[in-house]
Write a protein that holds these residues in place. Structure first.
Motif, PDB file in Angstrom:
ATOM      1  N   ALA A  64       0.722  -1.191   0.084  1.00 47.50           N
ATOM      2  CA  ALA A  64       0.074   0.000  -0.013  1.00 47.50           C
ATOM      3  C   ALA A  64       0.860   1.240  -0.056  1.00 47.50           C
ATOM      4  O   ALA A  64       2.042   1.313   0.372  1.00 47.50           O
ATOM      5  N   PRO A  65       0.359   2.295  -0.529  1.00 44.57           N
ATOM      6  CA  PRO A  65       1.160   3.632  -0.717  1.00 44.57           C
ATOM      7  C   PRO A  65       1.675   4.030   0.871  1.00 44.57           C
ATOM      8  O   PRO A  65       2.995   4.747   1.078  1.00 44.57           O
ATOM      9  N   SER A  66       0.908   3.817   1.968  1.00 41.83           N
ATOM     10  CA  SER A  66       1.299   4.092   3.129  1.00 41.83           C
ATOM     11  C   SER A  66       2.398   3.053   4.012  1.00 41.83           C
ATOM     12  O   SER A  66       2.751   3.510   5.010  1.00 41.83           O
ATOM     13  N   VAL A 128      -3.310  -6.801  -0.045  1.00 42.86           N
ATOM     14  CA  VAL A 128      -2.169  -5.916   0.364  1.00 42.86           C
ATOM     15  C   VAL A 128      -2.607  -4.549   0.400  1.00 42.86           C
ATOM     16  O   VAL A 128      -2.078  -3.438   1.125  1.00 42.86           O
ATOM     17  N   ALA A 129      -3.693  -4.002  -0.187  1.00 42.46           N
ATOM     18  CA  ALA A 129      -4.053  -2.803  -0.349  1.00 42.46           C
ATOM     19  C   ALA A 129      -4.486  -2.282   1.080  1.00 42.46           C
ATOM     20  O   ALA A 129      -4.567  -0.896   1.017  1.00 42.46           O
ATOM     21  N   THR A 130      -4.991  -3.124   1.829  1.00 44.83           N
ATOM     22  CA  THR A 130      -5.405  -2.363   3.146  1.00 44.83           C
ATOM     23  C   THR A 130      -4.317  -2.166   4.094  1.00 44.83           C
ATOM     24  O   THR A 130      -4.295  -1.648   4.984  1.00 44.83           O
ATOM     25  N   GLY A 131      -3.066  -2.343   3.681  1.00 41.49           N
ATOM     26  CA  GLY A 131      -1.763  -2.040   4.272  1.00 41.49           C
ATOM     27  C   GLY A 131      -1.391  -3.110   5.447  1.00 41.49           C
ATOM     28  O   GLY A 131      -0.728  -3.010   6.445  1.00 41.49           O
ATOM     29  N   LEU A 132      -2.101  -4.523   5.211  1.00 43.02           N
ATOM     30  CA  LEU A 132      -1.825  -5.522   6.254  1.00 43.02           C
ATOM     31  C   LEU A 132      -0.380  -5.991   6.242  1.00 43.02           C
ATOM     32  O   LEU A 132       0.303  -6.500   7.211  1.00 43.02           O
ATOM     33  N   GLY A 133       0.301  -5.808   5.079  1.00 42.82           N
ATOM     34  CA  GLY A 133       1.407  -6.261   4.753  1.00 42.82           C
ATOM     35  C   GLY A 133       1.895  -6.252   3.424  1.00 42.82           C
ATOM     36  O   GLY A 133       0.958  -5.804   2.463  1.00 42.82           O
ATOM     37  N   LEU A 151      -1.717   0.907  -4.930  1.00 40.06           N
ATOM     38  CA  LEU A 151      -0.851  -0.028  -4.612  1.00 40.06           C
ATOM     39  C   LEU A 151       0.615   0.628  -5.238  1.00 40.06           C
ATOM     40  O   LEU A 151       0.553   1.485  -6.235  1.00 40.06           O
ATOM     41  N   VAL A 152       1.704   0.336  -4.510  1.00 43.49           N
ATOM     42  CA  VAL A 152       2.845   0.676  -4.867  1.00 43.49           C
ATOM     43  C   VAL A 152       3.881  -0.475  -5.306  1.00 43.49           C
ATOM     44  O   VAL A 152       3.927  -1.335  -4.416  1.00 43.49           O
ATOM     45  N   GLN A 153       4.772  -0.337  -6.349  1.00 44.53           N
ATOM     46  CA  GLN A 153       5.721  -1.330  -6.388  1.00 44.53           C
ATOM     47  C   GLN A 153       7.118  -0.897  -6.298  1.00 44.53           C
ATOM     48  O   GLN A 153       7.555   0.481  -6.679  1.00 44.53           O
TER      49      GLN A 153
END
Length: 265
Positions: A64-66, A128-133, A151-153
């Motif tokens: 996630a971006p965060s 993954v987008a939720t920021g869990l990991g 998302l960010v890669q």
């Protein structure tokens, strides 16, 4: 699906049957002759199958971006140990490639902070987008989510590049339909990769056409004549050129099956 759609447009009488699963399941079905052709990550380990590499695909850290990893220019295998990981399930070709990469870096895969294992790339992206990991995923698989800012890669260092392969039974004679589909699929996948490269280079270099062409020829060995015909491939077989932006990795676990009467589709 775009490969099947393009093939169906060219051969309307063909009725494909699609089976989606991880690489182990795909290989097993092809080996037992319940399916004609399979697309998998990496090589097949079954001696009764022929493996032919279609293309290469890069896997990158996806988050996630965060997420803290999103701030890095690149990520080493060691840097991943500090964060929760969401991965594909055992038996997945992607999982096998990633585990091997970690082992080569001196890291035991089971020492990752795995929070969850999922059998679906779509479910993996959403979680993954939720920021869990973080996850390690194909560049092409998350192209839409990257564009939308969900998302960010981050590239791995050293890079992680895998091969995508077509598998089929090791027989001297194959039906004309199966042979033609394998060749057709290889050409479409190669064309789609070239279109993606063309779009990436164009996006980075903007309107500097001459410099963009020089970059393509230098790093990819592709000139204008190679790209000129690609739009036509998709315009002819997919209705318009937009299908070229769909994820190449979507073909990793697809096969063409048999119609009830036994004829190859």
């Amino acid at each position: 699906p775009p490969v099947l759609g393009a093939y169906k447009a060219r051969f309307p009488s063909v009725v494909p049957r699609l089976f989606v699963a991880n690489s182990d399941a795909v290989q097993s079905r092809v080996a037992e002759r319940s399916l004609d052709v399979g697309f998998i990550e990496g090589d097949s380990h079954l001696p009764v199958l022929v493996t032919a590499v279609c293309c290469e695909d890069e896997l990158l850290v996806t988050c996630a971006p965060s997420h803290p990893l999103a701030k890095l220019e690149s990520a080493t295998p060691e840097s991943l140990m500090r964060y929760a990981n969401i991965s594909r399930e055992l038996g997945s070709g992607t999982r096998e490639v990633i585990d091997h990469y970690l082992q080569m870096a001196g890291i035991a895969p089971d020492t990752l902070q795995r929070e969850m294992e999922l059998g679906s790339p779509e479910a993996l992206k959403r979680l993954v987008a939720t920021g869990l990991g973080f996850a390690i995923m194909s560049r092409a698989t998350v192209a839409n989510e990257i564009r939308l800012g969900q998302l960010v890669q981050v590239p791995l260092m050293p890079r992680l590049v895998r091969s995508m392969s077509v598998v089929y039974p090791k027989e001297r004679i194959h039906s004309q339909m199966v042979s033609s589909f394998v060749e057709f699929a290889k050409q479409i996948i190669e064309a789609r990769l070239a279109i993606e490269i063309h779009a990436v280079v164009g996006g980075i270099l903007g309107d500097d056409v001459e410099f963009a062409d020089a970059i393509r020829c230098q790093f990819f060995g592709l000139g204008d004549d190679h790209f000129d015909g690609l739009g036509g491939v998709f315009a002819t077989h997919a209705g318009d050129g937009t299908e070229g932006t769909e994820p190449v990795a979507a073909f990793a676990d697809l096969e063409v099956g048999k119609v009830p009467g036994g004829d190859a589709e």
